[in-house]
Design a protein around this motif. Structure first.
Motif, PDB file in Angstrom:
ATOM      1  N   GLY B  83       0.800  -1.223   0.000  1.00  0.00           N
ATOM      2  CA  GLY B  83       0.000   0.000   0.000  1.00  0.00           C
ATOM      3  C   GLY B  83       0.833   1.274   0.000  1.00  0.00           C
ATOM      4  N   ASP B  84       2.135   1.146   0.264  1.00  0.00           N
ATOM      5  CA  ASP B  84       3.036   2.303   0.213  1.00  0.00           C
ATOM      6  C   ASP B  84       3.473   2.618  -1.210  1.00  0.00           C
ATOM      7  N   SER B  85       3.139   1.718  -2.144  1.00  0.00           N
ATOM      8  CA  SER B  85       3.525   1.931  -3.542  1.00  0.00           C
ATOM      9  C   SER B  85       2.884   3.207  -4.061  1.00  0.00           C
ATOM     10  N   ALA B  86       3.709   4.172  -4.415  1.00  0.00           N
ATOM     11  CA  ALA B  86       3.260   5.503  -4.802  1.00  0.00           C
ATOM     12  C   ALA B  86       4.488   6.279  -5.282  1.00  0.00           C
ATOM     13  N   THR B  87       4.262   7.512  -5.690  1.00  0.00           N
ATOM     14  CA  THR B  87       5.381   8.398  -6.008  1.00  0.00           C
ATOM     15  C   THR B  87       5.592   9.346  -4.836  1.00  0.00           C
ATOM     16  N   LEU B 101       6.438  25.974  -2.317  1.00  0.00           N
ATOM     17  CA  LEU B 101       7.313  24.818  -2.235  1.00  0.00           C
ATOM     18  C   LEU B 101       8.087  24.603  -3.526  1.00  0.00           C
ATOM     19  N   VAL B 102       9.334  24.151  -3.369  1.00  0.00           N
ATOM     20  CA  VAL B 102      10.165  23.698  -4.480  1.00  0.00           C
ATOM     21  C   VAL B 102      10.249  22.184  -4.353  1.00  0.00           C
ATOM     22  N   PHE B 103       9.774  21.473  -5.361  1.00  0.00           N
ATOM     23  CA  PHE B 103       9.701  20.021  -5.290  1.00  0.00           C
ATOM     24  C   PHE B 103      10.866  19.365  -6.023  1.00  0.00           C
ATOM     25  N   GLY B 104      11.229  18.170  -5.550  1.00  0.00           N
ATOM     26  CA  GLY B 104      12.108  17.300  -6.309  1.00  0.00           C
ATOM     27  C   GLY B 104      11.323  16.642  -7.433  1.00  0.00           C
ATOM     28  N   LYS B 105      12.010  15.831  -8.244  1.00  0.00           N
ATOM     29  CA  LYS B 105      11.372  15.238  -9.412  1.00  0.00           C
ATOM     30  C   LYS B 105      10.572  13.983  -9.093  1.00  0.00           C
ATOM     31  N   GLY B 106      10.726  13.472  -7.888  1.00  0.00           N
ATOM     32  CA  GLY B 106       9.912  12.338  -7.483  1.00  0.00           C
ATOM     33  C   GLY B 106      10.628  10.997  -7.560  1.00  0.00           C
ATOM     34  N   THR B 107      10.178  10.086  -6.719  1.00  0.00           N
ATOM     35  CA  THR B 107      10.661   8.704  -6.714  1.00  0.00           C
ATOM     36  C   THR B 107       9.454   7.785  -6.755  1.00  0.00           C
ATOM     37  N   LYS B 108       9.433   6.921  -7.761  1.00  0.00           N
ATOM     38  CA  LYS B 108       8.332   5.961  -7.843  1.00  0.00           C
ATOM     39  C   LYS B 108       8.718   4.717  -7.059  1.00  0.00           C
ATOM     40  N   LEU B 109       8.001   4.478  -5.964  1.00  0.00           N
ATOM     41  CA  LEU B 109       8.272   3.337  -5.092  1.00  0.00           C
ATOM     42  C   LEU B 109       7.304   2.205  -5.400  1.00  0.00           C
TER      43      LEU B 109
END
Lengths: 114, 113
Positions: B83-87, B101-109
């Motif tokens: 259930g933690d699978s998300a970006t 906010l300044v965001f990073g590009k994201g991590t797909k988990l």
């Protein structure tokens, strides 16, 4: 659910057209921010409105403009659409002024520019 | 100019394992560092946030570690679940809170069962 709603869900426009996106804040929230999220990227800050006044703007051209209404709902307007404007547009609302810890994002409007 | 650099871009973990996502920043004026979780078709949701006066913050299975001198912060997800699978996005602000906010590009988990 956060209580922040956005409309429409999806939108298709052609280059050069104008578009208006709408955001209804969570009840009692007086601050709304708009972000652009390109595919596979993190959200980018467009601008923020606090009590109906613009309170900061990111690196976006003037053809991106906004409004906040007395009920704190908000609009994002984009003129002269370009292909690169295709993205998910997110609004986020918060309560108690801009330095709050928590802001709530809506589900976004997916804009496609052809 | 990317002000917040996030890695890795994608991460696959087995159920029960530890997921670690890292972020680095350059602007020493940043004073608020949140992590957001985003599921497909949804907006980002605040997971946990930290300010530079502490080096670690824990909420349930989620921990932020913050290294001010190295200008790095990381998210640790203990006992990862499908259930933690998300970006996941790290972000930073100079406003002391969740504005601009300044965001990073994201991590797909992806957490495999």
């Amino acid at each position: 659910e956060t209580g922040v709603t956005q409309s429409p869900t999806h939108l298709i426009k052609t280059r050069g057209q104008q578009v208006t996106l709408r955001c209804s804040s969570q009840s009692g929230h007086n601050t709304v921010s708009w972000y652009q999220q390109a595919l596979g990227q993190g959200p980018q800050f467009i601008f923020q409105y606090y009590r109906e006044e613009e309170n900061g703007r990111g690196n976006f051209p003037p053809r991106f403009s906004g409004l906040q209404f007395p009920n704190y709902s908000s609009e994002l307007n984009v003129n002269a659409l370009e292909l690169d404007d295709s993205a998910l547009y997110l609004c986020a609302s918060s309560f108690g002024g801009p330095r709050t810890d928590t802001q709530y994002f809506g589900p976004g409007t997916r804009l496609t520019v052809l | 100019q990317q002000q917040v650099k996030q890695s890795p871009q994608s991460l696959i973990v087995q159920k029960g394992g530890i997921s670690i996502i890292n972020c680095a920043y350059e602007n020493t004026a940043f004073d608020y560092f949140p992590w957001y979780q985003q599921f497909p078709g949804k907006g980002p949701a605040l997971l946990i946030a930290i300010r530079p006066d502490v080096s670690e913050k824990k909420e349930g299975r989620f921990t932020i570690s913050f290294n001010k001198s190295a200008k790095q912060f990381s998210l640790h997800i203990m006992d990862s679940q499908p259930g933690d699978s998300a970006t996941y996005f790290c972000a930073a602000s100079t406003q002391g809170g969740s504005e601009k906010l300044v965001f990073g590009k994201g991590t797909k988990l992806t957490v495999n069962p």
